[in-house]
Design a protein around this motif. Sequence first.
Motif, mmCIF file in Angstrom:
data_model
loop_
_atom_site.group_PDB
_atom_site.id
_atom_site.type_symbol
_atom_site.label_atom_id
_atom_site.label_comp_id
_atom_site.label_asym_id
_atom_site.label_seq_id
_atom_site.Cartn_x
_atom_site.Cartn_y
_atom_site.Cartn_z
ATOM 1 N N ALA A 6 0.834 -1.205 0.000
ATOM 2 C CA ALA A 6 0.000 0.000 0.000
ATOM 3 C C ALA A 6 0.865 1.250 0.000
ATOM 4 C CB ALA A 6 -0.930 0.004 1.214
ATOM 5 N N ARG A 7 1.917 1.244 0.787
ATOM 6 C CA ARG A 7 2.822 2.400 0.841
ATOM 7 C C ARG A 7 3.545 2.585 -0.487
ATOM 8 N NH1 ARG A 7 3.228 7.230 1.941
ATOM 9 N NH2 ARG A 7 5.330 7.940 2.326
ATOM 10 N N GLU A 8 3.980 1.479 -1.086
ATOM 11 C CA GLU A 8 4.667 1.546 -2.379
ATOM 12 C C GLU A 8 3.748 2.115 -3.455
ATOM 13 O OE1 GLU A 8 5.569 -2.101 -4.719
ATOM 14 O OE2 GLU A 8 7.642 -1.501 -4.340
ATOM 15 N N GLU A 9 2.456 1.845 -3.336
ATOM 16 C CA GLU A 9 1.489 2.329 -4.325
ATOM 17 C C GLU A 9 1.013 3.744 -4.033
ATOM 18 O OE1 GLU A 9 -1.484 -0.711 -4.545
ATOM 19 O OE2 GLU A 9 -0.076 -2.171 -5.348
ATOM 20 N N GLY A 10 1.546 4.358 -2.969
ATOM 21 C CA GLY A 10 1.272 5.762 -2.718
ATOM 22 C C GLY A 10 0.283 6.080 -1.616
ATOM 23 N N ALA A 11 -0.205 5.086 -0.915
ATOM 24 C CA ALA A 11 -1.127 5.346 0.192
ATOM 25 C C ALA A 11 -0.376 6.059 1.317
ATOM 26 C CB ALA A 11 -1.723 4.040 0.709
ATOM 27 N N THR A 12 -1.054 6.968 1.992
ATOM 28 C CA THR A 12 -0.424 7.691 3.090
ATOM 29 C C THR A 12 -0.337 6.802 4.325
ATOM 30 O OG1 THR A 12 -2.505 8.572 3.937
ATOM 31 C CG2 THR A 12 -1.361 9.894 2.268
ATOM 32 N N PHE A 13 0.570 7.170 5.236
ATOM 33 C CA PHE A 13 0.692 6.428 6.481
ATOM 34 C C PHE A 13 -0.626 6.451 7.247
ATOM 35 C CE2 PHE A 13 5.253 7.668 5.916
ATOM 36 C CZ PHE A 13 5.760 6.396 5.776
ATOM 37 N N GLY A 14 -1.294 7.599 7.244
ATOM 38 C CA GLY A 14 -2.560 7.736 7.959
ATOM 39 C C GLY A 14 -3.644 6.833 7.396
#
Length: 50
Positions: A6-14
Amino acid sequence: MAILRAREEGATFGAIAEAAGTSSQAVQEIVRRHGPVRRSEPKAGVSDPA
């Protein structure tokens, strides 16, 4: 793995934290410890230096 993807695909930490039911600090620590997801196939547009 889902957090890293998810992070690699651009989702924010929040956003990841909310979906996972944890804190953004916990998500940041997971990403820091486990680093980016490594894929076996090369990314499109990246030439092979060999």
